[in-house]
Write an enzyme that holds these catalytic residues in place. Structure first.
Site, PDB file in Angstrom:
ATOM      1  N   PRO A  16       0.847  -1.184   0.000  1.00 22.94           N
ATOM      2  CA  PRO A  16       0.000   0.000   0.000  1.00 22.94           C
ATOM      3  C   PRO A  16       0.890   1.244   0.000  1.00 22.94           C
ATOM      4  CG  PRO A  16      -0.009  -1.061   2.169  1.00 22.94           C
ATOM      5  CD  PRO A  16       0.750  -1.958   1.233  1.00 22.94           C
ATOM      6  N   MET A  17       0.619   2.180  -0.887  1.00 19.52           N
ATOM      7  CA  MET A  17       1.373   3.437  -0.895  1.00 19.52           C
ATOM      8  C   MET A  17       0.386   4.581  -1.127  1.00 19.52           C
ATOM      9  SD  MET A  17       4.980   2.632  -2.841  1.00 19.52           S
ATOM     10  CE  MET A  17       4.359   1.637  -4.174  1.00 19.52           C
ATOM     11  N   ALA A  18       0.281   5.431  -0.100  1.00 18.48           N
ATOM     12  CA  ALA A  18      -0.648   6.560  -0.172  1.00 18.48           C
ATOM     13  C   ALA A  18      -0.289   7.449  -1.358  1.00 18.48           C
ATOM     14  CB  ALA A  18      -0.566   7.364   1.131  1.00 18.48           C
ATOM     15  N   GLN A  70      -6.386  -1.457   2.810  1.00 17.41           N
ATOM     16  CA  GLN A  70      -5.591  -1.241   4.023  1.00 17.41           C
ATOM     17  C   GLN A  70      -6.265  -0.190   4.886  1.00 17.41           C
ATOM     18  OE1 GLN A  70      -1.883   0.963   4.504  1.00 17.41           O
ATOM     19  NE2 GLN A  70      -1.004  -0.848   5.479  1.00 17.41           N
ATOM     20  N   CYS A 101       3.155   3.190   9.704  1.00  9.67           N
ATOM     21  CA  CYS A 101       3.320   4.566   9.230  1.00  9.67           C
ATOM     22  C   CYS A 101       4.231   5.363  10.174  1.00  9.67           C
ATOM     23  CB  CYS A 101       1.942   5.235   9.133  1.00  9.67           C
ATOM     24  SG  CYS A 101       2.052   6.861   8.393  1.00  9.67           S
ATOM     25  N   LYS A 141       0.480  -5.011   8.852  1.00 11.64           N
ATOM     26  CA  LYS A 141       1.767  -4.589   8.290  1.00 11.64           C
ATOM     27  C   LYS A 141       2.423  -3.683   9.318  1.00 11.64           C
ATOM     28  CE  LYS A 141       3.647  -2.395   4.134  1.00 11.64           C
ATOM     29  NZ  LYS A 141       3.892  -1.021   4.554  1.00 11.64           N
ATOM     30  N   ASN A 203       9.315  -7.275   3.696  1.00 14.15           N
ATOM     31  CA  ASN A 203       9.203  -5.999   2.994  1.00 14.15           C
ATOM     32  C   ASN A 203      10.422  -5.127   3.281  1.00 14.15           C
ATOM     33  OD1 ASN A 203       7.524  -2.939   3.637  1.00 14.15           O
ATOM     34  ND2 ASN A 203       7.910  -3.720   1.594  1.00 14.15           N
ATOM     35  N   GLY A 204      10.866  -4.445   2.232  1.00 14.87           N
ATOM     36  CA  GLY A 204      11.945  -3.484   2.373  1.00 14.87           C
ATOM     37  C   GLY A 204      13.061  -3.731   1.393  1.00 14.87           C
ATOM     38  N   GLY A 227       7.223  -2.166  -2.582  1.00 14.84           N
ATOM     39  CA  GLY A 227       6.731  -0.793  -2.632  1.00 14.84           C
ATOM     40  C   GLY A 227       7.451   0.029  -3.685  1.00 14.84           C
TER      41      GLY A 227
HETATM   42  C1  LIG Z   1       4.892   7.175  -1.130  1.00 16.71           C
HETATM   43  C2  LIG Z   1       4.727   6.079  -0.121  1.00 16.71           C
HETATM   44  C3  LIG Z   1       3.511   5.911   0.509  1.00 16.71           C
HETATM   45  C4  LIG Z   1       3.347   4.884   1.443  1.00 16.71           C
HETATM   46  N1  LIG Z   1       2.110   4.691   2.004  1.00 16.71           N
HETATM   47  C5  LIG Z   1       1.924   3.618   2.835  1.00 16.71           C
HETATM   48  C6  LIG Z   1       0.638   3.296   3.334  1.00 16.71           C
HETATM   49  O1  LIG Z   1      -0.364   3.980   3.050  1.00 16.71           O
HETATM   50  N2  LIG Z   1       0.511   2.220   4.143  1.00 16.71           N
HETATM   51  C7  LIG Z   1       1.593   1.437   4.489  1.00 16.71           C
HETATM   52  O2  LIG Z   1       1.441   0.451   5.234  1.00 16.71           O
HETATM   53  N3  LIG Z   1       2.824   1.716   4.028  1.00 16.71           N
HETATM   54  C8  LIG Z   1       2.989   2.760   3.197  1.00 16.71           C
HETATM   55  N4  LIG Z   1       4.228   2.995   2.670  1.00 16.71           N
HETATM   56  C9  LIG Z   1       5.332   2.064   2.998  1.00 16.71           C
HETATM   57  C10 LIG Z   1       5.410   0.948   1.971  1.00 16.71           C
HETATM   58  O3  LIG Z   1       4.227   0.183   1.953  1.00 16.71           O
HETATM   59  C11 LIG Z   1       6.613   0.018   2.249  1.00 16.71           C
HETATM   60  O4  LIG Z   1       6.429  -0.569   3.506  1.00 16.71           O
HETATM   61  C12 LIG Z   1       7.931   0.770   2.255  1.00 16.71           C
HETATM   62  O5  LIG Z   1       8.034   1.629   1.137  1.00 16.71           O
HETATM   63  C13 LIG Z   1       9.119  -0.214   2.259  1.00 16.71           C
HETATM   64  O6  LIG Z   1       9.049  -1.068   1.153  1.00 16.71           O
HETATM   65  P1  LIG Z   1       9.944  -0.814  -0.171  1.00 16.71           P
HETATM   66  O7  LIG Z   1      11.375  -0.782   0.262  1.00 16.71           O
HETATM   67  O8  LIG Z   1       9.606  -1.968  -1.056  1.00 16.71           O
HETATM   68  O9  LIG Z   1       9.522   0.514  -0.709  1.00 16.71           O
HETATM   69  C14 LIG Z   1       4.429   4.036   1.753  1.00 16.71           C
HETATM   70  C15 LIG Z   1       5.657   4.213   1.113  1.00 16.71           C
HETATM   71  C16 LIG Z   1       5.812   5.214   0.183  1.00 16.71           C
HETATM   72  C17 LIG Z   1       7.144   5.345  -0.505  1.00 16.71           C
END
Ligand SMILES: Cc1cc2nc3c(=O)[nH]c(=O)nc-3n(C[C@H](O)[C@H](O)[C@H](O)COP(=O)(O)O)c2cc1C
Length: 370
Positions: A16-18, A70, A101, A141, A203-204, A227
């Site tokens: 999920p990414m806002a 989410q 968050c 998460k 994740n990460g 993400g």
């Molecule tokens: C722009 C943006 C918005 C995000 N919004 C959410 C969200 O709404 N809910 C959530 O659980 N994580 C959110 N995240 C975190 C991601 O879901 C993820 O946990 C984090 O980016 C690490 O994973 P990655 O290294 O694959 O990016 C957001 C990350 C980014 C970059």
């Protein structure tokens, strides 16, 4: 991978990414390969109050199945009501709860990644969510904790199992790390050992399919959540599907193919928003991600990132060198990468991990994910 009764293959989840994982972006990713594609974070209070903007945010395209929502919430009763609304009104097939968050306006009020520190509050939220979900799987998460001195993920994992959560996704960073440094995959391995009863999703810092395979091999996790790696690269899901099936083929779109995806993305946004200007403005943040690694002149990049109409955007896209091949080394970090120097918390938050505090009512206003 099984989340309750839901079979997920390949075991790959769009994080999920806002502001990003709306129906248009989910559609582009889903067309590339299977898995779960989670919507932007929705606040439980806004949902139960039937806020018009929130109801719009949980609209799924007709072909989106299974549908994942989410939720972000801090009050067990409101979370329970929101989950019940989703189940009763068939608004989704899966509910994920956000405890990761790190945004100051969220943690300052005890929400997001601050919340698992209050073990009993976390338990109460998970209990209400699962109790109201009916047959829908509920997942959570989270991050490792607030900082290295206040790690919460192992306690939170056990609580989640005890309360009937179907799977846990762990972002291998603490809140204070925000998006800085590298994700600690060893924590994912430790969580997997601590909660053998349910799937653990790692994740990460997955920037390529080979990263995903390496994470699974190194940690024993049951699936991955991706993400930032798919920002401007929905075809990463094709690579992930291929890798999960043991194939070596990888998507290597030319700049012309990337331009066609950009056009489609902006067009889908315009349809979803019902407002071309808003869609093209929203699309601006994606331009740099799509073009990362390609040779594109500064003027053209600027024009693409400042267009205000679909026609203007398409004019710019037509100027790109369509034959330019996929650039080597494009699998590099994108999106947020910054650390923080402190985590904002409510006064006295760390005094008692077992205090049954419910954060103040405004903890859910105006939140954005992370
Ligand atoms: C722009 C943006 C918005 C995000 N919004 C959410 C969200 O709404 N809910 C959530 O659980 N994580 C959110 N995240 C975190 C991601 O879901 C993820 O946990 C984090 O980016 C690490 O994973 P990655 O290294 O694959 O990016 C957001 C990350 C980014 C970059």
């Amino acid at each position: 991978m099984k989340l309750g009764a839901l079979e997920v293959w390949p075991p790959v989840v769009l994080a999920p990414m806002a502001g990003i994982t709306n129906a248009p972006f989910r559609t582009l990713c889903r067309e590339q390969g299977g898995g779960l594609f989670v919507c932007e974070m929705i606040t439980t209070r806004a949902l139960v109050e039937r806020n018009a903007k929130t109801l719009k945010m949980i609209r799924f395209a007709p072909q989106e199945k299974p549908r994942s929502i989410q939720l972000y919430g801090v009050d067990p009763v409101t979370v329970g009501r929101a989950v019940r609304m989703i189940a009763d009104e068939d608004l989704a097939d899966h509910v994920d709860l956000n405890f990761g968050c790190p945004v100051p306006k969220v943690t300052r009020r005890g929400g997001g990644s601050a919340l698992p520190y209050k073990r009993n509050l976390l338990r109460a939220i998970l209990r209400e969510a699962v109790r109201n979900a009916g047959t829908l799987p509920v997942t959570m998460k989270m991050r490792k904790g607030i900082d290295d001195d206040h790690l919460t993920y192992l306690d939170a994992g056990r609580i989640a199992v005890e309360e009937g959560v179907s799977a846990i996704a762990l972002h291998g960073r603490t809140a204070i790390q925000h998006y800085g440094g590298t994700a600690d995959w060893s924590a994912i391995a430790r969580l997997k050992e601590a909660v053998p009863e349910i799937p653990v999703l790692g994740n990460g810092d997955i920037w390529s399919a080979s990263d995903a395979m390496r994470m699974i091999a190194e940690t024993g996790c049951d699936g991955v959540v991706v993400g930032r790696g798919c920002l401007g690269r929905p075809w990463l899901f094709a690579d992930l599907a291929a890798a999960c099936e043991g194939r070596d083929d990888r998507a290597r779109p030319t700049l012309g193919e990337v331009a066609a995806t950009m056009d489609r993305h902006a067009t889908l946004l315009a349809e979803a928003f019902g407002n071309e200007q808003h869609a093209v403005a929203d699309f601006r943040k994606h331009v740099g991600w799509y073009l990362k690694g390609f040779v594109v002149g500064a003027d053209l990049r600027r024009n693409l990132a400042t267009s205000s109409t679909l026609a203007g955007l398409r004019e710019g896209l037509a100027e790109l060198d369509a034959a330019q091949p996929w650039p080597d080394g494009a699998d590099t970090p994108r999106g947020k990468t910054n650390p923080r120097d402190r985590v904002h918390l409510p006064t006295g938050w760390l005094d008692d991990p077992y205090e049954m505090a419910v954060p103040c009512a405004d903890a859910e206003t105006d939140t954005s994910g992370g």
